[in-house]
Structures are given as C-alpha cells and as structure tokens.
Design a protein around this motif. Structure first.
Motif, PDB file in Angstrom:
ATOM      1  N   GLY A   1       0.812  -1.208   0.000  1.00 22.53           N
ATOM      2  CA  GLY A   1       0.000   0.000   0.000  1.00 22.53           C
ATOM      3  C   GLY A   1       0.845   1.256   0.000  1.00 22.53           C
ATOM      4  N   ALA A   2       1.881   1.269   0.833  1.00 27.37           N
ATOM      5  CA  ALA A   2       2.764   2.430   0.898  1.00 27.37           C
ATOM      6  C   ALA A   2       3.536   2.597  -0.408  1.00 27.37           C
ATOM      7  N   GLY A   3       3.942   1.479  -1.005  1.00 26.45           N
ATOM      8  CA  GLY A   3       4.688   1.559  -2.253  1.00 26.45           C
ATOM      9  C   GLY A   3       3.869   2.179  -3.372  1.00 26.45           C
ATOM     10  N   VAL A   4       2.608   1.779  -3.489  1.00 26.40           N
ATOM     11  CA  VAL A   4       1.729   2.340  -4.522  1.00 26.40           C
ATOM     12  C   VAL A   4       1.499   3.825  -4.262  1.00 26.40           C
ATOM     13  N   LYS A   5       1.269   4.193  -3.013  1.00 33.82           N
ATOM     14  CA  LYS A   5       1.031   5.598  -2.676  1.00 33.82           C
ATOM     15  C   LYS A   5       2.252   6.459  -2.998  1.00 33.82           C
ATOM     16  N   GLN A   6       3.433   5.963  -2.672  1.00 33.37           N
ATOM     17  CA  GLN A   6       4.648   6.732  -2.931  1.00 33.37           C
ATOM     18  C   GLN A   6       4.926   6.841  -4.428  1.00 33.37           C
TER      19      GLN A   6
END
Length: 375
Positions: free
Chosen positions: A92-97
C-alpha cells in the motif's frame, strides 16, 4: 554501454525450497511436498543498456524484499556502480509513494488497478504497467500442538477468518477429507491478520471470494475485512505472532510456514494439495492477463483461485514492479529498464536458493518485451 547478458535457466525448478520468501528475512523454506517438475528454460540473451540514474529509489512489498536485494546485487555486477535503494514498507505504501512521484518504481503483491491505476497514469503522464517478477504461494499457516498435517477447504478457511468457525474441534474442520483421524483440541482459534495494507491480504481475500462464494462475503482489498482476531505488522509480524500462540492461524508468504509453523494443505475438491513449487507450477498453467495483448502484465488469478485442477496449489500471489510506460526523465527510464532486464534474467537464477519461485520462461518472455517497450 551495452552489455549482452546470457539468459539462464529461469523456469520453475521444483524442490522443497522453492516457495515465495517474505520480508526482511533469509528464509530457507520448507514446504510440504518434494516432487520435482521442470519447465523449459528460457534461452537467448538479454540486452542491458547500463547507465542512467543511480541510485534508483523504490518502495513497497515486503514480500519481495529479499528478491530485490538479489536483483540489486546482480544489477551492480552487470552495471558497475549502479544501485537501487528499496524500502520494504508494504504494498500500500509503495503504490502511494509511486503515485505521489516520490519513487522511481513501486513494489506490490497485487496489481495496480482502478483508481490507483488512474493515479499512476496521471503521475507518469502515460499508462503505468504492472511487471511481475516473482510468483509464489501464500500459506494458511498455523501452530497447533499435536496437529502437524491439516487440510482445509476454501469454505472452511473462509469461516475461520470471518469468525464462522471459532474452535479447532469444530465438526466442519474434522469433516474435511484427510482430517477424519485427527485429534483436534477443544481450543479457540486465534486469527492473526496483517494490520498494515498488504497485497498478501488482498490476494488471500480474492482467493476466498473466488473459491468460497457465498461463505466469504467480506470482499477483497489490502485491508483485512474478516472482522476477527488481532493484527500484526508485516510478514514477520504475523508469523511471529502465530509462533507465540498455540492455536493461532494466519495467512503469510509460503517461506514463513516453518520454524514452528505448519502450512495447511488446500483441498479445492480433489483432495489436499501441499504447498510446493511443483504444485504452484500446475496452477500457473491456466494463468491469463487482465489486459491480454498489452505490456501491462497484471495476472488474472481469479480462475486459478476458483479452479479444481488436481494437484494444483491455488493460493498464489505475484509481486509486481509498478513502472511508468514512459518516464519524463530519460536517465530514470534507462536505469529502470536496465535494472528490470537484469532482474528478469540473471536476477532470477539465485531466487531458488533464497526460497522464491522464479518466473516461468513463458512469462519471462513477456516481461522482457514489456521492459524493452518502456521509454
């Protein structure tokens, strides 16, 4: 500088160690099953045009962290001085970043689709592509004293993870073929789920949605929707939580079903199937793409999840590198292409020793074509 690198054997070579490794560890996987199978190895050579931005920045899936370490090491060998900094913060964090233009590529255990894909395309000013790099099983892993072999159907698994089954001696568990002779204790089932947004959670819930229709009605997504049990951060977190509690169960990348945890066999209708690379390969035979005929290689796993192929292990996840099909900065594009070329070729060779399942040769051909098309 263009360096011609030979493409080695990257087909799935089954052994007890070939299961998907997970975050921050150096797993020596020990899944059930020891049969072997071979997929024809890819041949030819991949062209690596070294240079461009260094270091590349990337973030996301904790499940592929060790694979990224391998890819980065091989990248440095192929392209001297080139580096990648990867933060295993979760899918989730990877997609957001990535969508916020804070990193050069993202890592996710499920493909970017829908609103996330739209946001990624806006960031890239071009379509974003899902490039699969490692395929492997998800284990329904448990700790239960005296029970070292357990078979679960999708329906029973769904009831465990949505609270429909609360005790290990529930008749529904006993009734699953292969469990008839087990002495199941009168002990509460302690469900442990991922507390962070996770592609593993998304794939697990997609499996339950497809394979346990009418039983799992909570839907999918990166957040656990079962409404029972306790959460833990990351793959290491859920595995350690189950290890510390007799009677606990979780879903986790296959390499974590060891050191006190046991992976349940999955019965899709033809009897229990153990978690092994050969059985994963059987499931991949029917793999299709969400956007067939394009360079966006997001796999459509629903058919696999709901299938009843004898001897096939259906509960899989794929780790993807999320990239722009066209980068604004040519130096970034050049480095991303070089890294992915190495990852899909020389980077695949060491994966088996670290507990991963390399991509099969048929998929590798499509991956290399997609990488070549990045501009």
């Amino acid at each position: 500088m263009k360096i011609m690198r030979p493409v080695g054997a990257v087909g799935i070579v089954a052994s007890a160690a070939l299961v998907l490794a997970a975050c921050g560890s150096d797993p020596a996987a020990s899944p059930s099953g020891s049969n072997s199978a071979a997929v024809p190895a890819a041949s030819g050579s991949a062209q690596v045009d070294c240079g461009g931005k260094s270091p590349l920045s990337a973030e996301g899936s904790s499940a592929q962290k060790n694979a990224i370490d391998i890819f980065t090491l091989q990248y440095g060998k192929s392209c001297s001085g080139q580096k990648v900094n990867y933060n295993p913060s979760g899918s989730g964090a990877g997609v957001k970043q990535f969508n916020a233009n804070q990193i050069d590529f993202g890592g996710s255990d499920s493909p970017v689709t829908g609103a996330d894909a739209e946001a990624a395309a806006k960031r890239c000013a071009s379509p974003a592509w899902n490039i699969p790099m490692v395929v492997g099983p998800v284990a329904v892993a448990y700790k239960l004293t005296g029970v070292d072999k357990l078979t679960l159907t999708a329906a029973v698994t769904a009831k465990i993870f949505n609270g429909g089954i609360k005790n290990w001696n529930d008749p529904a568990i006993k009734a699953v073929k292969g469990n008839e002779s087990l002495t199941l204790p009168d002990k509460p089932i302690q469900v442990v789920s991922r507390s962070d947004e996770s592609g593993t959670t998304d794939n697990f819930q997609k499996y339950l949605t497809a394979a346990a229709k009418g039983v799992w009605t909570q839907g999918a997504g990166k957040k656990f929707a079962g409404g029972v049990g306790n959460g833990a951060q990351g793959s290491n977190g859920v595995a350690n939580a189950v290890k510390s509690a007799d009677g606990a169960v979780t879903y986790v990348e296959g390499a974590f079903a060891k050191d006190g945890l046991t992976a349940a066999q999955i019965d899709s209708g033809s009897g229990g199937v153990a978690l092994s690379a050969e059985n994963v390969a059987k499931s991949l035979d029917s793999a299709k793409f969400l956007k067939d005929g394009t360079n966006d290689l997001a796999l459509d796993l629903n058919a696999i999840y709901a299938s009843n192929t004898p001897g096939a292990y259906p509960l899989l996840l794929t780790t993807y590198e999320i990239v722009c099909s066209k980068y604004a900065d040519p130096n970034t594009s050049k480095a991303v292409k070089a890294f992915l070329n190495v990852a899909a070729t020389d980077g695949q060779k060491p994966l088996a020793d670290k507990g991963y399942v390399p991509i099969p040769s048929s998929l590798q051909e499509k991956v290399l074509a997609a990488v070549k098309a990045i501009t």
